[in-house]
Structures are given as structure tokens and as C-alpha cells.
Design a protein around this motif. Structure first.
Motif, PDB file in Angstrom:
ATOM      1  N   GLU A 159       2.416  -4.068 -20.987  1.00 55.37           N
ATOM      2  CA  GLU A 159       1.613  -2.865 -20.748  1.00 55.37           C
ATOM      3  C   GLU A 159       0.444  -2.766 -21.729  1.00 55.37           C
ATOM      4  O   GLU A 159      -0.620  -2.247 -21.384  1.00 55.37           O
ATOM      5  N   ASN A 160       0.652  -3.261 -22.930  1.00 51.34           N
ATOM      6  CA  ASN A 160      -0.399  -3.216 -23.950  1.00 51.34           C
ATOM      7  C   ASN A 160      -1.435  -4.328 -23.790  1.00 51.34           C
ATOM      8  O   ASN A 160      -2.464  -4.308 -24.473  1.00 51.34           O
ATOM      9  N   GLN A 161      -1.141  -5.286 -22.907  1.00 53.20           N
ATOM     10  CA  GLN A 161      -2.020  -6.446 -22.774  1.00 53.20           C
ATOM     11  C   GLN A 161      -2.628  -6.606 -21.388  1.00 53.20           C
ATOM     12  O   GLN A 161      -3.687  -7.214 -21.230  1.00 53.20           O
ATOM     13  N   VAL A 162      -1.932  -6.073 -20.372  1.00 55.13           N
ATOM     14  CA  VAL A 162      -2.312  -6.347 -18.980  1.00 55.13           C
ATOM     15  C   VAL A 162      -2.653  -5.035 -18.264  1.00 55.13           C
ATOM     16  O   VAL A 162      -1.848  -4.091 -18.286  1.00 55.13           O
ATOM     17  N   PRO A 163      -3.804  -4.955 -17.594  1.00 52.38           N
ATOM     18  CA  PRO A 163      -4.129  -3.739 -16.828  1.00 52.38           C
ATOM     19  C   PRO A 163      -3.380  -3.711 -15.493  1.00 52.38           C
ATOM     20  O   PRO A 163      -2.958  -4.744 -14.980  1.00 52.38           O
ATOM     21  N   GLY A 164      -3.232  -2.521 -14.927  1.00 50.26           N
ATOM     22  CA  GLY A 164      -2.633  -2.402 -13.598  1.00 50.26           C
ATOM     23  C   GLY A 164      -1.137  -2.605 -13.579  1.00 50.26           C
ATOM     24  O   GLY A 164      -0.445  -2.496 -14.585  1.00 50.26           O
ATOM     25  N   ILE A 166       2.498  -4.367 -13.339  1.00 45.86           N
ATOM     26  CA  ILE A 166       3.081  -5.511 -14.049  1.00 45.86           C
ATOM     27  C   ILE A 166       4.231  -6.078 -13.218  1.00 45.86           C
ATOM     28  O   ILE A 166       5.258  -5.417 -13.017  1.00 45.86           O
ATOM     29  N   ARG A 196       4.545   1.489 -14.322  1.00 41.88           N
ATOM     30  CA  ARG A 196       3.636   0.373 -14.041  1.00 41.88           C
ATOM     31  C   ARG A 196       4.376  -0.937 -13.744  1.00 41.88           C
ATOM     32  O   ARG A 196       3.741  -1.964 -13.499  1.00 41.88           O
ATOM     33  N   ASN A 226       1.557 -12.043  -9.277  1.00 39.71           N
ATOM     34  CA  ASN A 226       1.256 -10.975 -10.247  1.00 39.71           C
ATOM     35  C   ASN A 226       2.310 -10.874 -11.352  1.00 39.71           C
ATOM     36  O   ASN A 226       2.240  -9.993 -12.221  1.00 39.71           O
TER      37      ASN A 226
END
Length: 365
Positions: A159-164, A166, A196, A226
Motif C-alpha cells: 500500500e505504501n509503494q503501489v497505487p490503486g 493490490i 485496497r 496485477n
């Protein structure tokens, strides 16, 4: 007067039995070189030596057929070898056979490291000492909570590294074990608890085969492009997945986020490097804890009065933030001698049966 001497005679008999060295046989489900079970066995042996118990280890080489064959041999050899106690895992469809035969021959049995999830089975066998009087106890790790914590840590990192959204994939162990089903359940619930997180798939891997699990992780990632989080039921699986992803140009810790169970030395090294995110461990101590409880039971200090007959052993999440504590724990665990008497109520009246790994670490400087 006659009744007085009878009481004295019986007391002497009990005393003689209690002071005799108990002989424990550990029916190991795996092979001698297995990364997790070798550590589990070593610590059980160190604990047995500390507590003056005789321990015999018999390996089943990850084979249900061999496991059953070995158990039948143990039951046949009980008198000849002088086995007093059996420590082993509960295997689906085989556990009841073990309980029924052990009850017949008077072999006191303790299950470790595996829960019993089948409700129909539980209705039949109930709890230790209810239906089977020689089933004295059952210890198993809180696999659900361990899996939930592991998956939550991996998702948080993503969550801290990837947008949208997971994508999440969980790979658990052999479906026949309560361990694997609980870890799968923990993975699923952790993902469901994060808005998310999208659960793409959770699968089981027969015989906990790490090499195949690693290959399947890549195959599933291709099916679900994804996916960035892979929660694995063992460190061996996570390490294999890391190697397999590197072959296709994906870097663990950057493109994907991996974690597992067992606190394997190699896994902790990879956590330090940033390739793996976390490992859940401490459950390799259960064999050692079983020796403590058997010693107390054998000497008339029944653990049931404090713990009950069924209880969960705690596990701990190791991340880069607390890696030094985990490494220190493993260093202590690798010693050839450790004092387990301090955890035994027979040897230490103040013992509280606090079996957390970091509690033991704090008292084993």
C-alpha cells in the motif's frame, strides 16, 4: 493398620514411577533434513536432555504411508522399548487411528503443531482426556493469527509503494493439515480486511513442496497480472518464489512483496536485504514445550490445572524492524545446551508456562 500399610505401599509405587526417567518417542512427520522439522527436533532433544527425559526420534519422510507404518511399529514395540509417551502431529484420517490404538496399549499421547479442524471428528474425539484418557494434551500454533499478521504486513508494505488496487495471492501447504487450512484462512481474511486488497487466488501445495510452490507463484502471477503480494505458508516457498521471479526479471522487495513462515536463517538474511518482507516463527519451539509439559505431568505436576489440555502456542512476526531480536533468538536456539528447567513447574515452582519465544529469549542470556 493394614490399610495404613496399603497406603504407604501405593505411595511408594507412585513415587518410584514418577522418579523413573520417562521415555518419549517423537514420530516426526518429515525427513531428517527438513528445514523446519530439523530445528523443531533439535530443540526437543535439547529440552529432553535438560529435563532428564529419554527421547527417541523416528522420521516419516513426508509420507503418510510411512507415518502410519512407523506408528504401528511404535505400538508393537511399546513394551520392548519402554515407550511412555508419544509426541506427534495430528494427521487427517490417521489421527483417530493413533488415538484409538494408543488408548488400547496405554501409550500417553500428545499432539503438536497441528490443529484439528474437522467438526465431525471433534464431535467424536472431543478434547484430550474426555474420550481418550491417554490423549493427555494438544499444542498447536495460532496459524490463523500468524497468517493474518504476515499478510497484513505484506499488504501494508504494498500500500505504501503501489497505487490503486493490490492483487494478492496466497499459497498454503498440504490441504490435509489444519496448519495449511488455518494459514489460508488467515491470508483471505487479512486481504478482506484491507479496502485496497483484491484476493486473486489462494491455493494449497501438496507435501509443502517449496520448489513447485515457487513455480506456481510465477504461473499465477501471469494469470493475474496485477498481483504484487504473495503470502506463502513457509519461508522455503517464499525463497523459491523469489528465485523463480528473478528468472523473469521481477525483483522481490520492489516489483513483488513476499513473506513466509519458519524463521529460516536464509529468510532472515533476505529480510535484512529487503528481498523478503517478513517471516512468522517461534512454533519450532513446540517440541521443546511438549517435553516440559510431559516432564511435569510425569512427576505429578499436571499442566492441565493451569493450561488446560488444549492450547495454542504463540508465534512472532519478524520484520526488518525487529530483526535483531529474531536473529538473537535463533542464535540462542542453536546452542547445544539450554536450561528448560526454569519453565518446568516441577523444577521451578514460580514457572508460569509463558512459552512465547521472546520470553524464553529474555531468560536465556
Amino acid at each position: 493398620m493394614k490399610s495404613f500399610f496399603c497406603i504407604i505401599f501405593l505411595a511408594l509405587q507412585v513415587s518410584e514411577y514418577a522418579t523413573a526417567k520417562a521415555h518419549v518417542v517423537f514420530l516426526n512427520p518429515a525427513e531428517k533434513s527438513h528445514p523446519f522439522w530439523s530445528q523443531f527436533t533439535k530443540l526437543a532433544q535439547v529440552s529432553a536432555t535438560s529435563l532428564d527425559l529419554k527421547l527417541t526420534v523416528i522420521y516419516s519422510n513426508d509420507s503418510r504411508k510411512t507415518f502410519l507404518k512407523n506408528y504401528k511399529q511404535i505400538s508393537q514395540d511399546k513394551k520392548k522399548e519402554g515407550y511412555d509417551y508419544l509426541v506427534t502431529v495430528y494427521m487427517q484420517h490417521l489421527g483417530q487411528i493413533v488415538l484409538e490404538e494408543s488408548e488400547k496399549i496405554g501409550l500417553k499421547t500428545m499432539f503438536v503443531n497441528s490443529d484439528i479442524r474437522d467438526k465431525s471428528v471433534l464431535r467424536e474425539i472431543k478434547k484430550p482426556r474426555e474420550v481418550f484418557k491417554h490423549w493427555i494434551g494438544h499444542i498447536y500454533p495460532d496459524d490463523y493469527q500468524g497468517a493474518f499478521d504476515l499478510a497484513s504486513q505484506l499488504i501494508l508494505k504494498a500500500e505504501n509503494q503501489v497505487p490503486g488496487m493490490i492483487g494478492f495471492i496466497g499459497i498454503s501447504g498440504d490441504r490435509d493439515t489444519g496448519v495449511a487450512t488455518e494459514r489460508a484462512r488467515g491470508f483471505i481474511d487479512a486481504c478482506d480486511s484491507r479496502p485496497r486488497c483484491k484476493m486473486n487466488q489462494t491455493i494449497y501445495q501438496n507435501n509443502w513442496n517449496a520448489e513447485l510452490a515457487g513455480k506456481k507463484a510465477v504461473t499465477l502471477a501471469d494469470r493475474h497480472p496485477n498481483t504484487v503480494v504473495f503470502a506463502m505458508a513457509s519461508d522455503a516457498m517464499a525463497l523459491e518464489a523469489k528465485r523463480e521471479f528473478s528468472k523473469i526479471g521481477k525483483q522481490a522487495g520492489k516489483d513483488i512483496y513476499l513473506g513466509g513462515f519458519d524463521w529460516q536463517k536464509e529468510a532472515l538474511l533476505e529480510i535484512n536485504k529487503g528481498s523478503l518482507e517478513a517471516s512468522v516463527g517461534g512454533h519450532f519451539m513446540e517440541g521443546a514445550w511438549a517435553m516440559v509439559l510431559i516432564k511435569d505431568y510425569h512427576m505429578g505436576k499436571d499442566f492441565n490445572k493451569i493450561l488446560g489440555t488444549t492450547f495454542k502456542s504463540p508465534m512472532a512476526l519478524s520484520t526488518k524492524a525487529n530483526l535483531s531480536d529474531s536473529k538473537k533468538a535463533l542464535e540462542i536456539m542453536n546452542r547445544s545446551t539450554l536450561d528448560f528447567k526454569k519453565l518446568s513447574r516441577w523444577h521451578n515452582k514460580k514457572a508460569s508456562y509463558d512459552f512465547s519465544i521472546f520470553n524464553f529469549l529474555g531468560t536465556s542470556k
